[in-house]
Scaffold this motif. Structure first.
Motif, PDB file in Angstrom:
ATOM      1  N   ARG A   1       1.310  -5.504   3.739  1.00 32.12           N
ATOM      2  CA  ARG A   1       0.446  -5.905   2.620  1.00 32.12           C
ATOM      3  C   ARG A   1      -0.939  -5.283   2.761  1.00 32.12           C
ATOM      4  O   ARG A   1      -1.530  -4.800   1.782  1.00 32.12           O
ATOM      5  CB  ARG A   1       0.322  -7.425   2.557  1.00 32.12           C
ATOM      6  CG  ARG A   1      -0.365  -7.944   1.294  1.00 32.12           C
ATOM      7  CD  ARG A   1      -0.938  -9.330   1.489  1.00 32.12           C
ATOM      8  NE  ARG A   1      -2.029  -9.328   2.449  1.00 32.12           N
ATOM      9  CZ  ARG A   1      -3.275  -8.932   2.171  1.00 32.12           C
ATOM     10  NH1 ARG A   1      -3.594  -8.456   0.968  1.00 32.12           N
ATOM     11  NH2 ARG A   1      -4.212  -8.990   3.099  1.00 32.12           N
ATOM     12  N   ARG A   2      -1.470  -5.276   3.982  1.00 31.97           N
ATOM     13  CA  ARG A   2      -2.796  -4.704   4.209  1.00 31.97           C
ATOM     14  C   ARG A   2      -2.794  -3.189   3.977  1.00 31.97           C
ATOM     15  O   ARG A   2      -3.770  -2.630   3.477  1.00 31.97           O
ATOM     16  CB  ARG A   2      -3.265  -5.027   5.623  1.00 31.97           C
ATOM     17  CG  ARG A   2      -3.507  -6.518   5.842  1.00 31.97           C
ATOM     18  CD  ARG A   2      -4.074  -6.821   7.212  1.00 31.97           C
ATOM     19  NE  ARG A   2      -4.245  -8.256   7.415  1.00 31.97           N
ATOM     20  CZ  ARG A   2      -4.838  -8.800   8.467  1.00 31.97           C
ATOM     21  NH1 ARG A   2      -5.310  -8.010   9.432  1.00 31.97           N
ATOM     22  NH2 ARG A   2      -4.951 -10.104   8.571  1.00 31.97           N
ATOM     23  N   GLN A   3      -1.690  -2.541   4.336  1.00 29.42           N
ATOM     24  CA  GLN A   3      -1.579  -1.107   4.082  1.00 29.42           C
ATOM     25  C   GLN A   3      -1.525  -0.843   2.571  1.00 29.42           C
ATOM     26  O   GLN A   3      -2.075   0.147   2.082  1.00 29.42           O
ATOM     27  CB  GLN A   3      -0.327  -0.550   4.762  1.00 29.42           C
ATOM     28  CG  GLN A   3      -0.400  -0.532   6.281  1.00 29.42           C
ATOM     29  CD  GLN A   3      -1.560   0.297   6.796  1.00 29.42           C
ATOM     30  OE1 GLN A   3      -1.788   1.416   6.357  1.00 29.42           O
ATOM     31  NE2 GLN A   3      -2.315  -0.264   7.739  1.00 29.42           N
ATOM     32  N   GLY A   4      -0.850  -1.751   1.852  1.00 25.61           N
ATOM     33  CA  GLY A   4      -0.808  -1.631   0.400  1.00 25.61           C
ATOM     34  C   GLY A   4      -2.183  -1.808  -0.212  1.00 25.61           C
ATOM     35  O   GLY A   4      -2.532  -1.146  -1.199  1.00 25.61           O
ATOM     36  N   GLU A   5      -2.978  -2.693   0.384  1.00 27.32           N
ATOM     37  CA  GLU A   5      -4.345  -2.916  -0.094  1.00 27.32           C
ATOM     38  C   GLU A   5      -5.203  -1.683   0.157  1.00 27.32           C
ATOM     39  O   GLU A   5      -5.987  -1.267  -0.703  1.00 27.32           O
ATOM     40  CB  GLU A   5      -4.950  -4.132   0.613  1.00 27.32           C
ATOM     41  CG  GLU A   5      -6.354  -4.468   0.156  1.00 27.32           C
ATOM     42  CD  GLU A   5      -6.895  -5.717   0.815  1.00 27.32           C
ATOM     43  OE1 GLU A   5      -7.988  -6.159   0.410  1.00 27.32           O
ATOM     44  OE2 GLU A   5      -6.229  -6.253   1.726  1.00 27.32           O
ATOM     45  N   ILE A   6      -5.056  -1.091   1.333  1.00 29.64           N
ATOM     46  CA  ILE A   6      -5.821   0.121   1.658  1.00 29.64           C
ATOM     47  C   ILE A   6      -5.454   1.260   0.705  1.00 29.64           C
ATOM     48  O   ILE A   6      -6.313   1.997   0.231  1.00 29.64           O
ATOM     49  CB  ILE A   6      -5.552   0.543   3.121  1.00 29.64           C
ATOM     50  CG1 ILE A   6      -6.129  -0.507   4.083  1.00 29.64           C
ATOM     51  CG2 ILE A   6      -6.148   1.916   3.406  1.00 29.64           C
ATOM     52  CD1 ILE A   6      -5.767  -0.269   5.538  1.00 29.64           C
ATOM     53  N   ALA A   7      -4.141   1.362   0.414  1.00 25.29           N
ATOM     54  CA  ALA A   7      -3.681   2.413  -0.500  1.00 25.29           C
ATOM     55  C   ALA A   7      -3.997   2.077  -1.949  1.00 25.29           C
ATOM     56  O   ALA A   7      -3.924   2.955  -2.814  1.00 25.29           O
ATOM     57  CB  ALA A   7      -2.178   2.610  -0.329  1.00 25.29           C
ATOM     58  N   ASN A   8      -4.336   0.823  -2.216  1.00 20.06           N
ATOM     59  CA  ASN A   8      -4.696   0.368  -3.560  1.00 20.06           C
ATOM     60  C   ASN A   8      -3.599   0.674  -4.578  1.00 20.06           C
ATOM     61  O   ASN A   8      -3.841   1.260  -5.638  1.00 20.06           O
ATOM     62  CB  ASN A   8      -6.019   1.000  -4.012  1.00 20.06           C
ATOM     63  CG  ASN A   8      -6.595   0.309  -5.243  1.00 20.06           C
ATOM     64  OD1 ASN A   8      -6.362  -0.870  -5.476  1.00 20.06           O
ATOM     65  ND2 ASN A   8      -7.352   1.062  -6.043  1.00 20.06           N
ATOM     66  N   TYR A   9      -2.366   0.265  -4.239  1.00 22.69           N
ATOM     67  CA  TYR A   9      -1.241   0.515  -5.131  1.00 22.69           C
ATOM     68  C   TYR A   9      -1.492  -0.137  -6.489  1.00 22.69           C
ATOM     69  O   TYR A   9      -1.934  -1.288  -6.574  1.00 22.69           O
ATOM     70  CB  TYR A   9       0.053  -0.036  -4.532  1.00 22.69           C
ATOM     71  CG  TYR A   9       0.506   0.714  -3.299  1.00 22.69           C
ATOM     72  CD1 TYR A   9       0.407   2.100  -3.219  1.00 22.69           C
ATOM     73  CD2 TYR A   9       1.031   0.038  -2.203  1.00 22.69           C
ATOM     74  CE1 TYR A   9       0.810   2.783  -2.089  1.00 22.69           C
ATOM     75  CE2 TYR A   9       1.454   0.714  -1.074  1.00 22.69           C
ATOM     76  CZ  TYR A   9       1.336   2.094  -1.018  1.00 22.69           C
ATOM     77  OH  TYR A   9       1.743   2.775   0.097  1.00 22.69           O
ATOM     78  N   SER A  10      -1.191   0.597  -7.549  1.00 24.47           N
ATOM     79  CA  SER A  10      -1.517   0.167  -8.898  1.00 24.47           C
ATOM     80  C   SER A  10      -0.757  -1.079  -9.348  1.00 24.47           C
ATOM     81  O   SER A  10      -1.227  -1.813 -10.226  1.00 24.47           O
ATOM     82  CB  SER A  10      -1.239   1.305  -9.894  1.00 24.47           C
ATOM     83  OG  SER A  10       0.121   1.697  -9.838  1.00 24.47           O
ATOM     84  N   ASP A  11       0.415  -1.343  -8.743  1.00 22.49           N
ATOM     85  CA  ASP A  11       1.171  -2.535  -9.142  1.00 22.49           C
ATOM     86  C   ASP A  11       0.442  -3.816  -8.761  1.00 22.49           C
ATOM     87  O   ASP A  11       0.669  -4.872  -9.339  1.00 22.49           O
ATOM     88  CB  ASP A  11       2.570  -2.515  -8.523  1.00 22.49           C
ATOM     89  CG  ASP A  11       2.527  -2.438  -7.000  1.00 22.49           C
ATOM     90  OD1 ASP A  11       2.378  -3.487  -6.354  1.00 22.49           O
ATOM     91  OD2 ASP A  11       2.644  -1.325  -6.469  1.00 22.49           O
ATOM     92  N   GLY A  12      -0.418  -3.746  -7.741  1.00 25.85           N
ATOM     93  CA  GLY A  12      -1.267  -4.877  -7.371  1.00 25.85           C
ATOM     94  C   GLY A  12      -0.580  -6.025  -6.672  1.00 25.85           C
ATOM     95  O   GLY A  12      -1.168  -7.113  -6.535  1.00 25.85           O
ATOM     96  N   HIS A  13       0.639  -5.830  -6.185  1.00 27.71           N
ATOM     97  CA  HIS A  13       1.329  -6.926  -5.504  1.00 27.71           C
ATOM     98  C   HIS A  13       0.633  -7.329  -4.198  1.00 27.71           C
ATOM     99  O   HIS A  13       0.793  -8.461  -3.735  1.00 27.71           O
ATOM    100  CB  HIS A  13       2.782  -6.542  -5.225  1.00 27.71           C
ATOM    101  CG  HIS A  13       3.667  -6.631  -6.434  1.00 27.71           C
ATOM    102  ND1 HIS A  13       3.607  -5.723  -7.465  1.00 27.71           N
ATOM    103  CD2 HIS A  13       4.618  -7.538  -6.791  1.00 27.71           C
ATOM    104  CE1 HIS A  13       4.490  -6.046  -8.392  1.00 27.71           C
ATOM    105  NE2 HIS A  13       5.107  -7.135  -8.025  1.00 27.71           N
ATOM    106  N   TRP A  14      -0.099  -6.422  -3.608  1.00 25.81           N
ATOM    107  CA  TRP A  14      -0.813  -6.726  -2.368  1.00 25.81           C
ATOM    108  C   TRP A  14      -1.903  -7.785  -2.584  1.00 25.81           C
ATOM    109  O   TRP A  14      -2.407  -8.367  -1.630  1.00 25.81           O
ATOM    110  CB  TRP A  14      -1.427  -5.460  -1.775  1.00 25.81           C
ATOM    111  CG  TRP A  14      -2.190  -4.612  -2.749  1.00 25.81           C
ATOM    112  CD1 TRP A  14      -1.706  -3.559  -3.483  1.00 25.81           C
ATOM    113  CD2 TRP A  14      -3.566  -4.752  -3.107  1.00 25.81           C
ATOM    114  NE1 TRP A  14      -2.696  -3.026  -4.284  1.00 25.81           N
ATOM    115  CE2 TRP A  14      -3.856  -3.743  -4.060  1.00 25.81           C
ATOM    116  CE3 TRP A  14      -4.583  -5.615  -2.717  1.00 25.81           C
ATOM    117  CZ2 TRP A  14      -5.119  -3.579  -4.629  1.00 25.81           C
ATOM    118  CZ3 TRP A  14      -5.838  -5.461  -3.271  1.00 25.81           C
ATOM    119  CH2 TRP A  14      -6.092  -4.457  -4.221  1.00 25.81           C
TER     120      TRP A  14
END
Length: 221
Positions: A151-164
């Motif tokens: 989840r934190r990696q998804g936040e760093i990558a700022n994935y557009s789906d925003g599930h993080w």
């Protein structure tokens, strides 16, 4: 409401050396229509009865899928009454995740397997099962740490789906199968080889389930 008891049989087949050689010799010649072993085996063994797709439908959005095809798949995943007999979950399995969202969204390599609708479908089954059986679906502390790391990696990558951005509130976050330290403490040791490798630290043993007769099952809600 009628209740049905479903029995599933699994057969493990070990091929002969001759058959194994046949499979390996042609592995680069045939393309699997579904990207998995089922598609390849169907191309090799053309004389057997093929399993229809709705009996083993893959939870997968192919790279070349058009938006219309993705919509159709999503409708199939959530159809009520169900259209698919068996939904084959790929990537991060929902029982290795939380109820709150499909964890495949938090790892880029798993995005092709992400589906909130299919994820929700499995959790409806989970929430309808007897409470005693839910213990077999609990998460280990190491798995919770892995999910938070993703989840934190998804936040760093700022994935557009925003599930993080979703805050996990499901009860599985506080309950687990092991007696290890807090999963939050594991995060700062992530990647080390000396913190949860010793499986002897925990041997989760859910209580034995009393046997019951078929006549008793008919009265279970």
């Amino acid at each position: 409401m009628a209740h049905f008891l479903t029995r599933v049989y699994i057969m493990v087949v070990e091929p002969s050396n001759c058959t194994f050689k046949l499979l390996m010799d042609h592995i680069n010649e045939f393309d699997s229509y579904n990207g998995g072993d089922q598609g390849y085996l169907n191309e090799i063994f053309t004389w057997w009865h093929r399993i229809p797709r709705h009996i083993n439908f893959l939870k997968h959005f192919w790279v070349g899928d058009e938006e219309e095809k993705k919509k159709i798949k999503t409708l199939l995943f959530g159809a009520d009454p169900p259209i698919l007999y068996v939904l084959h979950y790929q990537g991060m399995k929902p029982w290795l995740c939380f109820w709150d969202c499909d964890c495949n969204w938090n790892a880029y390599i798993f995005h092709e397997f992400a589906s909130d609708v299919a994820h929700e479908r499995w959790w409806k089954v989970h929430d309808a099962m007897p409470k005693l059986l839910e213990q077999f679906c609990m998460l280990k502390s190491k798995q919770k740490a892995q999910l938070e790391c993703d989840r934190r990696q998804g936040e760093i990558a700022n994935y557009s789906d925003g599930h993080w951005r979703i805050k996990v509130k499901h009860k599985r976050l506080k309950k687990g199968m092991d007696k290890l330290c807090s999963w939050k403490n594991m995060l700062k040791h992530w990647g080390e080889t000396n913190w949860t490798d010793d499986e002897s630290y925990y041997t989760p043993t859910p209580p034995a389930i009393a046997t019951t007769s078929l006549s008793d099952l008919r009265h279970v809600n």
